[in-house]
Scaffold this motif. Structure first.
Motif, PDB file in Angstrom:
ATOM      1  N   TYR A  93      11.010   5.739  49.375  1.00 31.92           N
ATOM      2  CA  TYR A  93      12.212   5.915  48.561  1.00 31.92           C
ATOM      3  C   TYR A  93      13.330   4.961  48.974  1.00 31.92           C
ATOM      4  O   TYR A  93      13.909   4.259  48.146  1.00 31.92           O
ATOM      5  CB  TYR A  93      12.676   7.374  48.668  1.00 31.92           C
ATOM      6  CG  TYR A  93      13.971   7.653  47.952  1.00 31.92           C
ATOM      7  CD1 TYR A  93      13.975   7.970  46.591  1.00 31.92           C
ATOM      8  CD2 TYR A  93      15.188   7.589  48.621  1.00 31.92           C
ATOM      9  CE1 TYR A  93      15.171   8.224  45.929  1.00 31.92           C
ATOM     10  CE2 TYR A  93      16.387   7.845  47.958  1.00 31.92           C
ATOM     11  CZ  TYR A  93      16.372   8.156  46.620  1.00 31.92           C
ATOM     12  OH  TYR A  93      17.548   8.401  45.962  1.00 31.92           O
TER      13      TYR A  93
ATOM     14  N   TYR B 199       6.373   8.247  40.691  1.00 34.30           N
ATOM     15  CA  TYR B 199       6.560   9.275  39.658  1.00 34.30           C
ATOM     16  C   TYR B 199       7.304   8.717  38.453  1.00 34.30           C
ATOM     17  O   TYR B 199       7.375   9.340  37.408  1.00 34.30           O
ATOM     18  CB  TYR B 199       7.306  10.494  40.210  1.00 34.30           C
ATOM     19  CG  TYR B 199       8.488  10.173  41.076  1.00 34.30           C
ATOM     20  CD1 TYR B 199       8.376  10.208  42.463  1.00 34.30           C
ATOM     21  CD2 TYR B 199       9.712   9.816  40.516  1.00 34.30           C
ATOM     22  CE1 TYR B 199       9.447   9.906  43.278  1.00 34.30           C
ATOM     23  CE2 TYR B 199      10.793   9.511  41.330  1.00 34.30           C
ATOM     24  CZ  TYR B 199      10.662   9.555  42.711  1.00 34.30           C
ATOM     25  OH  TYR B 199      11.725   9.249  43.517  1.00 34.30           O
TER      26      TYR B 199
ATOM     27  N   TRP C 112       1.860  13.363  39.114  1.00 34.59           N
ATOM     28  CA  TRP C 112       3.016  12.593  38.651  1.00 34.59           C
ATOM     29  C   TRP C 112       2.856  11.095  38.913  1.00 34.59           C
ATOM     30  O   TRP C 112       3.733  10.297  38.548  1.00 34.59           O
ATOM     31  CB  TRP C 112       4.296  13.090  39.328  1.00 34.59           C
ATOM     32  CG  TRP C 112       4.787  14.414  38.829  1.00 34.59           C
ATOM     33  CD1 TRP C 112       4.112  15.290  38.007  1.00 34.59           C
ATOM     34  CD2 TRP C 112       6.046  15.035  39.106  1.00 34.59           C
ATOM     35  NE1 TRP C 112       4.875  16.402  37.774  1.00 34.59           N
ATOM     36  CE2 TRP C 112       6.073  16.278  38.429  1.00 34.59           C
ATOM     37  CE3 TRP C 112       7.148  14.654  39.859  1.00 34.59           C
ATOM     38  CZ2 TRP C 112       7.167  17.146  38.493  1.00 34.59           C
ATOM     39  CZ3 TRP C 112       8.239  15.520  39.924  1.00 34.59           C
ATOM     40  CH2 TRP C 112       8.243  16.748  39.244  1.00 34.59           C
TER      41      TRP C 112
ATOM     42  N   TYR D 299      15.521  12.413  43.335  1.00 33.25           N
ATOM     43  CA  TYR D 299      14.707  13.275  42.480  1.00 33.25           C
ATOM     44  C   TYR D 299      13.965  14.366  43.250  1.00 33.25           C
ATOM     45  O   TYR D 299      13.288  15.187  42.659  1.00 33.25           O
ATOM     46  CB  TYR D 299      13.709  12.412  41.700  1.00 33.25           C
ATOM     47  CG  TYR D 299      14.397  11.317  40.928  1.00 33.25           C
ATOM     48  CD1 TYR D 299      15.324  11.628  39.928  1.00 33.25           C
ATOM     49  CD2 TYR D 299      14.190   9.978  41.233  1.00 33.25           C
ATOM     50  CE1 TYR D 299      16.002  10.633  39.244  1.00 33.25           C
ATOM     51  CE2 TYR D 299      14.860   8.974  40.551  1.00 33.25           C
ATOM     52  CZ  TYR D 299      15.762   9.307  39.562  1.00 33.25           C
ATOM     53  OH  TYR D 299      16.446   8.327  38.892  1.00 33.25           O
ATOM     54  N   ARG D 300      14.097  14.319  44.557  1.00 30.46           N
ATOM     55  CA  ARG D 300      13.370  15.293  45.388  1.00 30.46           C
ATOM     56  C   ARG D 300      14.327  15.835  46.440  1.00 30.46           C
ATOM     57  O   ARG D 300      14.890  15.065  47.215  1.00 30.46           O
ATOM     58  CB  ARG D 300      12.168  14.625  46.054  1.00 30.46           C
ATOM     59  CG  ARG D 300      11.152  14.091  45.054  1.00 30.46           C
ATOM     60  CD  ARG D 300      10.223  13.092  45.702  1.00 30.46           C
ATOM     61  NE  ARG D 300       9.354  13.672  46.725  1.00 30.46           N
ATOM     62  CZ  ARG D 300       8.215  14.285  46.456  1.00 30.46           C
ATOM     63  NH1 ARG D 300       7.793  14.425  45.235  1.00 30.46           N
ATOM     64  NH2 ARG D 300       7.487  14.785  47.421  1.00 30.46           N
TER      65      ARG D 300
ATOM     66  N   GLN E 216      11.812  19.252  42.862  1.00 30.32           N
ATOM     67  CA  GLN E 216      11.739  17.867  42.385  1.00 30.32           C
ATOM     68  C   GLN E 216      11.706  17.863  40.870  1.00 30.32           C
ATOM     69  O   GLN E 216      11.216  18.803  40.241  1.00 30.32           O
ATOM     70  CB  GLN E 216      10.492  17.185  42.935  1.00 30.32           C
ATOM     71  CG  GLN E 216       9.218  17.947  42.682  1.00 30.32           C
ATOM     72  CD  GLN E 216       8.017  17.299  43.374  1.00 30.32           C
ATOM     73  OE1 GLN E 216       7.919  16.094  43.435  1.00 30.32           O
ATOM     74  NE2 GLN E 216       7.121  18.125  43.881  1.00 30.32           N
ATOM     75  N   TYR E 217      12.282  16.815  40.300  1.00 27.94           N
ATOM     76  CA  TYR E 217      12.100  16.647  38.867  1.00 27.94           C
ATOM     77  C   TYR E 217      11.718  15.213  38.587  1.00 27.94           C
ATOM     78  O   TYR E 217      11.988  14.306  39.370  1.00 27.94           O
ATOM     79  CB  TYR E 217      13.321  17.113  38.083  1.00 27.94           C
ATOM     80  CG  TYR E 217      14.442  16.116  37.945  1.00 27.94           C
ATOM     81  CD1 TYR E 217      15.471  16.081  38.872  1.00 27.94           C
ATOM     82  CD2 TYR E 217      14.491  15.237  36.868  1.00 27.94           C
ATOM     83  CE1 TYR E 217      16.504  15.170  38.737  1.00 27.94           C
ATOM     84  CE2 TYR E 217      15.527  14.321  36.731  1.00 27.94           C
ATOM     85  CZ  TYR E 217      16.527  14.300  37.669  1.00 27.94           C
ATOM     86  OH  TYR E 217      17.552  13.403  37.540  1.00 27.94           O
TER      87      TYR E 217
END
Lengths: 283, 438
Positions: free
Chosen positions: A9, A47, A85, B237-238, B256-257
């Motif tokens: 990330y 994702y 995902w 997002y997490r 998460q999305y």
């Protein structure tokens, strides 16, 4: 030597790109000759994005990796990205650019295709996912993989992309297209009992050493068909690890003296009048 | 024969090896501590039950009254408090606080003590974030009428306020009655460690690595909508959403999305019970995975109302296809027991039937083990008035430096693990005897 690239990330937010890592790797050709295994983990927010922009760099790198035997695309834990995902893409051109490899592993099935799927040396193909679309099953069935000995498919559940039925799996059992196949894994399925019943006396068993029906929702129903099959008795190994069979059935398998993995017994999740069974990779 | 109980109480208080344990009697923690005392040939601790402390506060009595009563009672019962005669060390009176949990009557009284109309001597100075410690409120009378419901999470913000009030009372009473005594962990520190929001600020300010916060969310007003807004704005997002005062896996959500599809997943032990006239929230024994937005919104809004702490979800390293974190026990001068907790799920806490492994049986290199011990010690050193804590450390999958994800002032209940040949309690006590006693 094994090399793994992954963009987490923070790196992704800072602008680190997989394609640059690949280009960096092959900028010095000499050490590249020692690489036998290349693993691509998270390519950065998998994702959200596919690895499309890194595929040209990977394709260009191929001649500089003459001893590569194994390629893995998408090796990431659920801590990095949920398997369902992961945004995959058409990996056919990538595989075609690597005629030297023998083992190809893919994780994630969203957006996945394998077109074309022609490879003269590949002996191991593995797809790990939460649900395999029937389009991919068809592509594999129609592939040209003359050296394939080991095929492992996570079939998964409808919620995560399995839109097929037993009809899409039967061809692998009844008219198997891979002459050298010795290991067939039809795993992690929510219709594991149906698969077991169909597999129990399927023609493909004659050529197999190992049948792998692990990681799914196998219960005594499917197991009963397997344990009564003469073809199953001729296998060198039957993998039923992670299952919903009863203690009695496990005992019966032990009594057969066959090489059967009945480890990791699951408990049925009872919710009122419903009973839920989950494959391993979908919990 | 003629010795009055009160004089023997005074004698005991002045004795070289006395220890007072504030806890719930007859549980594993208390038994573990008494065994540790016996192991080191020290007299048993005087166990002061939480329920008695709560009663004392309510009726306006003093700690002296409470200790005398407890002393007399225990002197007459099966665990006589001995006045040890031959002790090689000069040991000051040791005070140890243990966890108040797993005791419904105590939980109920703590909620009552946290009520706006609580009786007794009420002192909020140890509530770390006073303005943000306001959830659903009930009166003291209503609190005392609560009936046990398995797993139910009762009024957590009010409970925590009650617990902080108890800590304030104890700290003050001790400073008056027993100025010579030493707290193993200071009540003020326990309050801060317990409030994940404050503890995070505290560690971060001291330069100890903690996962980054999702910005703009501190406060009781935060809810699902604000969370999503902030996540979107900051491209996060997490996240891990934690009830600010939960212990173990209680009130934790891995959320998460998917920015591409809008799909969302909340993995948590929190369940919603709809059987009564209003829904309530409970800790279920197993992990749930919610994907429907309505339920996710409901749970997060409830957590937000009680007070939530939201951190970025740093990908944990995996070992044998399972994610793990480390519970590292540290005392002021040394690192002790360490347990690796492994799980197929994002939530690794031991209760959830996850696996555990001793760190020296794991794949971690000596350097990594040192890094883990180092950050855990750095965390404890942010609390100079505390001697010991169980610290949860995350090793990121990227291979970077570890992070502290939780500090547990009562994090020493670890089974089947030894360090220097000792269980956790005996080791802690040994550390105390070696370093804090002349």
């Amino acid at each position: 030597m094994e090399v793994k690239f992954s963009v987490d990330y923070d790196q992704n937010e800072k602008g680190v790109r997989l394609k640059d890592l690949i280009t960096g790797l092959v900028s010095d050709p000499e050490p590249c000759r020692g690489i036998t295994s290349l693993i691509i983990g998270d390519w950065g927010a998998a994702y959200e994005d596919t690895m499309d922009d890194a595929i040209p760099a990977l394709i260009e790198a191929s001649p500089l990796l003459p001893n590569l035997k194994s390629l893995y695309i998408g090796d990431m834990s659920s801590e990095e990205c949920e398997v369902s995902w992961i945004n995959q893409t058409n990996l056919g051109p990538l595989l075609a650019a690597y005629p030297q490899i023998e083992s190809f592993t893919i994780q994630g099935s969203t957006g996945l295709s394998l077109e074309p799927l022609h490879h003269d040396k590949l002996h191991t193909l593995t797809i790990i996912c939460g649900g395999l679309p029937k389009s991919v099953l068809n592509e594999i069935y129609n592939a040209h993989l003359p050296e394939l000995t080991t095929l492992t498919l996570y079939l998964g559940v409808e919620d995560y992309g399995f839109d097929g039925s037993i009809e899409d799996i039967l061809p692998f059992l009844n008219q198997n297209p891979f002459p050298k196949l010795k290991y067939l894994g039809l795993t992690d399925s929510e219709i594991q009992d149906e698969i077991a019943i169909a597999a129990a006396n399927a023609p493909v068993l004659e050529q197999l050493d190992t049948l792998d029906l692990s990681n799914g929702t196998l219960s005594d129903k499917g197991a009963e068909a397997l344990i009564n099959s003469d073809a199953v008795k001729k296998l060198k190994h039957l993998n039923l690890n992670y299952h919903y069979m009863s203690d009695t059935m496990i005992k019966r398998w032990k009594d057969t003296g066959l090489s059967v993995d009945t480890g990791d017994q699951q408990e049925v999740d009872e919710d009122g009048e419903y009973e839920w069974r989950y494959p391993a990779l979908t919990e | 024969m003629n010795r009055s109980p009160s004089s023997s109480y005074q004698q005991w208080l002045a004795s070289a090896s006395a220890c007072i344990l504030f806890g719930n009697p007859n549980n594993k923690r208390t038994a573990g501590w008494q065994q540790a005392r016996a192991h080191h040939h020290l007299s048993s601790a005087l166990v002061v039950p939480y329920i008695r402390i709560l009663h004392t506060i309510r009726v306006g009595e003093s700690l002296d009254d409470l200790l005398q009563a407890v002393f007399q009672r225990q002197s007459h019962q099966s665990h006589p408090i001995e006045v040890a005669s031959s002790i090689s060390h000069q040991v000051p009176l040791l005070l140890r606080l243990d966890a108040p949990g797993d005791h419904f009557a105590v939980e109920r009284e703590l909620i009552a003590l946290g009520a706006s109309d609580a009786e007794g001597d009420i002192d909020d100075r140890l509530v770390p974030l006073d303005a943000y410690t306001v959830g659903h409120l009930i009166s003291a009378t209503e609190a005392r009428r609560l009936q046990p419901q398995h797993g139910r999470i009762w009024y957590p913000a009010q409970w925590f306020r009650g617990y902080c009030r108890l800590l304030s009372w104890l700290q003050r009473e001790v400073s008056i009655l027993l100025p010579q005594a030493q707290w193993m962990n200071d009540p003020a520190d326990i309050a801060v460690m317990f409030d994940k929001r404050r503890c995070h600020q505290w560690l971060h300010a001291a330069g100890v690595a903690v996962p980054p916060l999702v910005p703009d969310l501190l406060g009781q007003q935060s809810n699902y909508e604000q969370l999503r807004l902030s996540m979107e704005q900051h491209r996060i997002y997490r996240v891990f959403i934690k009830l600010f005062c939960g212990s173990a896996a209680s009130g934790v959500i891995a959320y998460q999305y998917n920015p591409r599809t809008g799909a969302e997943i909340a993995t948590t032990t929190i369940g919603i019970d709809h059987s009564g006239h209003e829904p309530f929230y409970y800790n279920s024994g197993r992990l749930r995975r919610y994907t429907d937005s309505a339920t996710i919104v409901q749970i997060i809004d409830w957590l937000g109302r009680e007070g939530m702490h939201v951190e970025r979800w740093i990908s944990k390293d995996s070992w044998q296809n399972k994610a793990y974190d480390i519970r590292q026990l540290v005392c002021r001068y040394e690192s002790g027991h360490a347990v690796m907790r492994l799980s197929h799920t994002p939530i690794t806490n031991l209760h959830l039937r996850n696996e555990r492994l001793l760190v020296d049986q794991s794949h971690l290199s000596a350097e990594q083990v040192l890094q883990i011990q180092h950050i855990a010690s750095a965390g404890l050193h942010c609390f100079p008035n505390s001697f010991c804590a169980g610290i949860d450390v995350l090793v990121p999958s990227s291979g970077g430096h570890p992070y502290i994800i939780d500090m547990n002032p009562f994090g020493d209940l670890l089974y089947y693990v030894e360090h220097q040949g000792l269980g956790t309690y005996a080791w802690e006590l040994q550390q105390w005897l070696e370093h804090e006693c002349i």
